[in-house]
Enzyme design. Structure first.
Site, PDB file in Angstrom:
ATOM      1  N   THR B 157       0.878  -1.189   0.000  1.00  0.00           N
ATOM      2  CA  THR B 157       0.000   0.000   0.000  1.00  0.00           C
ATOM      3  C   THR B 157       0.910   1.233   0.000  1.00  0.00           C
ATOM      4  O   THR B 157       1.336   1.665  -1.067  1.00  0.00           O
ATOM      5  CB  THR B 157      -0.964   0.001   1.203  1.00  0.00           C
ATOM      6  OG1 THR B 157      -0.220  -0.155   2.407  1.00  0.00           O
ATOM      7  CG2 THR B 157      -1.969  -1.132   1.082  1.00  0.00           C
ATOM      8  N   LYS B 183       3.709  -7.012   3.839  1.00  0.00           N
ATOM      9  CA  LYS B 183       3.500  -5.588   3.597  1.00  0.00           C
ATOM     10  C   LYS B 183       3.273  -4.932   4.941  1.00  0.00           C
ATOM     11  O   LYS B 183       2.786  -5.576   5.892  1.00  0.00           O
ATOM     12  CB  LYS B 183       2.325  -5.319   2.664  1.00  0.00           C
ATOM     13  CG  LYS B 183       0.959  -5.645   3.206  1.00  0.00           C
ATOM     14  CD  LYS B 183       0.335  -4.651   4.150  1.00  0.00           C
ATOM     15  CE  LYS B 183       0.244  -3.270   3.570  1.00  0.00           C
ATOM     16  NZ  LYS B 183      -0.468  -2.386   4.552  1.00  0.00           N
ATOM     17  N   THR B 194       1.524  -7.372  13.144  1.00  0.00           N
ATOM     18  CA  THR B 194       1.179  -6.006  12.738  1.00  0.00           C
ATOM     19  C   THR B 194       1.349  -5.778  11.246  1.00  0.00           C
ATOM     20  O   THR B 194       2.064  -4.887  10.843  1.00  0.00           O
ATOM     21  CB  THR B 194       2.080  -5.027  13.481  1.00  0.00           C
ATOM     22  OG1 THR B 194       3.413  -5.501  13.369  1.00  0.00           O
ATOM     23  CG2 THR B 194       1.693  -4.895  14.903  1.00  0.00           C
ATOM     24  N   GLU B 280       6.138   4.528   7.220  1.00  0.00           N
ATOM     25  CA  GLU B 280       5.644   5.660   6.424  1.00  0.00           C
ATOM     26  C   GLU B 280       6.477   6.911   6.672  1.00  0.00           C
ATOM     27  O   GLU B 280       6.577   7.395   7.791  1.00  0.00           O
ATOM     28  CB  GLU B 280       4.163   5.914   6.726  1.00  0.00           C
ATOM     29  CG  GLU B 280       3.285   4.865   6.050  1.00  0.00           C
ATOM     30  CD  GLU B 280       1.806   4.973   6.383  1.00  0.00           C
ATOM     31  OE1 GLU B 280       1.018   4.361   5.662  1.00  0.00           O
ATOM     32  OE2 GLU B 280       1.465   5.663   7.350  1.00  0.00           O
ATOM     33  N   ASN B 411      -0.308  10.511   5.840  1.00  0.00           N
ATOM     34  CA  ASN B 411      -1.504  10.157   6.595  1.00  0.00           C
ATOM     35  C   ASN B 411      -2.523  11.270   6.704  1.00  0.00           C
ATOM     36  O   ASN B 411      -3.650  11.049   7.146  1.00  0.00           O
ATOM     37  CB  ASN B 411      -1.112   9.633   7.968  1.00  0.00           C
ATOM     38  CG  ASN B 411      -0.496   8.258   7.834  1.00  0.00           C
ATOM     39  OD1 ASN B 411      -1.139   7.349   7.356  1.00  0.00           O
ATOM     40  ND2 ASN B 411       0.776   8.137   8.202  1.00  0.00           N
ATOM     41  N   THR B 416      -6.880  10.182  -0.819  1.00  0.00           N
ATOM     42  CA  THR B 416      -6.938  10.818  -2.142  1.00  0.00           C
ATOM     43  C   THR B 416      -5.760  10.407  -3.010  1.00  0.00           C
ATOM     44  O   THR B 416      -4.829   9.752  -2.534  1.00  0.00           O
ATOM     45  CB  THR B 416      -6.980  12.350  -1.984  1.00  0.00           C
ATOM     46  OG1 THR B 416      -5.933  12.727  -1.112  1.00  0.00           O
ATOM     47  CG2 THR B 416      -8.306  12.752  -1.417  1.00  0.00           C
TER      48      THR B 416
END
Lengths: 416, 416
Positions: B157, B183, B194, B280, B411, B416
């Protein structure tokens, strides 16, 4: 119960208190205009209570003040910003010296002086600078509004907004005042007294009941905010009661205690919300309300989990009504509930938008959602639609703020 | 115990497995080049074990796979990215349909198919797109390296790096292989599985011992990483054992089990570290090692508290050796220890710098500290200098990443 009335004056609003704040140069690099040592003093010894950080690593001034507050009597609190005096060379010796300097200048016993520090951990406190500033600090003590303002300013670190409030309420036919100053912006998490705060009152109240009232108030205010999940080494909240309001002394439970406690809760919540709203880098205040829960502790744990979630916080920063993250954060709160009964609504003064009903997404107007989330004050309203246990309170409100680029910036470069 | 050897091939490295990944258009807006449905299939039913999220809000595919894995037998796992199929309309029906489509095309019983989803919570899964893609997905199954790569790519993702590893080790005279894809980038926190991960092995091992091995391995790998403190609704780690390596079946404790378990831990740790490193927005991998503790659980809780601290994470992003935050995070871990015995060192391949000794700051070269913290891989080494309890393991290592502007950016704008 008579309503409370907001008044001016912060910690000097109650009868019998003076305050001041000066620039001592605790942090070598700070400009002359940055006040960094504060004092709040009563005209005579006060009944006192305090709560402290639950962190296993406690700063020297926390240990010292904890010992002194245990007697239930204090007359003054000296505070500095710019250095936490924690894990630092000579930390306990310097905390004692800081209190001694204030006590000597005030002409009172050192045991009556609380000491608080906030700022960087691990560097030696410039005690010389503090000691040199004490005569000016105490010489300038006063009971005008500006004196409370100076004290409030002197304890700010990354705070961008002064936190200073006062209110009054009638108790047993007399006007009782409560005032407070606080600092707190980063390292804020709901785990007991997440801040520095000094609260004064002229209410006549026994030590025991003052302690009860403070613990109740802190539980429903400072313990319900989160900025970043970090609890600091220095958190302290002290209350001094001069007893000069002339009310019948509160020595047990009853209407008078309830009236005082409710007023103290109101004041503490105001200070706590100001802290969440001024969270490091924050652009939004987030209020999470969990209702229709089986009981209040459950509602509280779920609300805290939501306001502490980095993903929820980032989502509010991005004005993105990605409500799945709210359910996710509820889910790892440690509480059990039926996800298929959960309703979620986002609300602000621009409107209200229901996004989840019975655990399933609702079709909603994305443009309206963006408009709702553009406001500074955002509410996340969650209903568990559970049956409330007999006699239980089904509801809790907690406060937090969004996670922003500036939070990272401020904390990536705190020491420079 | 013979050493493990890293090999190519990911999930197809062990004997008896095929894999593939295709573009189904799960997320309407994703480009043709984004693979989004993956399948890992064995030639025959396998002994299987799985661990799942501890979040109270569980996605439909988690509930379905949990039920199926409970039998200890699976032959295939189908996975999609782009939609979590959690808290969404028709979520359970769509999870069942997804498994059914794969089962029908493979010609096996639906009970032998695990189902996993990852992506946005609360929106209906485009099951039609998944079903239409299944013939191509299964028609293209293969056991070349590229097939594992395609499966690994299809479950990404916000991941920026593919997570796919395999290794081999000799057990009872035969080469046993273990391969895995995973992932995970956001919503990563040490609270059981997790992530999404599918692991394959050709080891002959009973269901019970496979389950034991997976739980041990997950505890020491996926449960020791944190990106943002959020645990998701969809976390799943499944292992399939084809039994084709020809080793004597492992049916109990002993050297063979230890050799397999150690190899599985090694593979899982590699996948977990890859996830922490690809957190991230991350620019640093942070490894926290707590040593000289009374016991391992204590070392683990303290290490986890440090890697999960927003202030520590921001500090590493800012390359600021503000070690007081490390002590602060240790202090709210819930563990008790003597702060005055704690030593802290920062280390990277650029050097090593002791910043705290016996709970007090050391004078250190700020320039060198900056250089040490400029590297991608940073170690925070903490010694509690405690006496170790008899028979206890005094040590634990956990992994995390820094908190950056990009985490907030990713985040704040996920949908979008």
């Amino acid at each position: 119960m008579k309503p409370v009335k907001w008044i001016d004056g912060g910690v000097i609003a109650p009868v019998g208190f003076r305050a001041n704040g000066v620039h001592a140069g605790v942090k070598g690099s700070s400009p002359e205009s940055k006040l960094d040592v504060a004092l709040v003093a009563a005209d005579k010894p006060c009944n006192a209570a305090a709560v402290f950080t639950q962190n296993a690593v406690k700063a020297a001034p926390v240990k010292l003040s904890q010992e002194r507050a245990a007697n239930g009597e204090l007359q003054a609190v000296i505070l500095n910003s710019g250095n936490a005096n924690a894990c630092a060379p000579n930390d306990m010796a310097n905390a004692v010296k800081m209190g001694d300097a204030a006590a000597a200048e005030l002409g009172i016993a050192p045991e009556l002086v609380g000491v608080c520090s906030t700022g960087i951990i691990g560097q030696e406190l410039n005690i010389g600078a503090v000691e040199r500033a004490v005569p000016q600090l105490i010489g300038g003590l006063g009971s005008a509004k500006e004196h409370s303002v100076r004290a409030a300013d002197a304890i700010m670190t990354t705070d961008t907004v002064r936190k200073e409030f006062a209110l009054e309420r009638e108790i047993s036919g007399r006007i009782v005042k409560i005032g407070g100053i606080a600092k707190g912006s980063g390292m804020i998490h709901p785990n007991m007294g997440t801040l520095l705060s000094v609260i004064t009152t002229d209410c006549a109240i026994s030590r025991e009941m003052l302690d009860n009232a403070l613990r109740l108030a802190v539980r429903e205010s400072f313990n319900r905010i989160s900025v970043d999940g970090d609890t600091s080494t220095n958190d302290t909240c002290v209350i001094l009661a001069s007893g000069l309001a002339g009310n019948v002394e509160i020595t047990g439970a009853g209407d008078d205690f309830n009236a005082f406690d409710d007023a103290l809760c109101t004041l503490c919540a105001k200070l706590a919300i100001a802290m969440a709203s001024d969270g490091e880098g924050a652009t939004h205040l987030i209020t999470c309300v969990v209702s229709e829960a089986a009981n209040e502790p459950k509602a509280e744990r779920i609300a805290k989990s939501v306001i502490a979630s980095s993903l929820v916080k980032s989502m509010i920063f991005g004005r993105d009504a990605n409500w799945g993250r709210v359910l996710c954060a509820m889910g790892y709160s440690g509480e059990t509930f039926d996800p298929e009964r959960v309703d979620v609504t986002f609300r602000s003064k621009a409107g209200e938008i229901a996004v989840c009903k019975n655990g399933r997404g609702l079709a909603f107007d994305e443009e309206l959602a963006k408009t709702v989330l553009t406001e500074h004050d955002i509410e996340i309203l969650i209903s568990l639609n559970e049956e409330t246990e007999p006699g239980a309170f089904p509801w809790c409100m907690c406060w937090g703020c969004d996670l922003t680029y500036d939070y990272v910036k401020i904390n990536g470069d705190y020491r420079t």
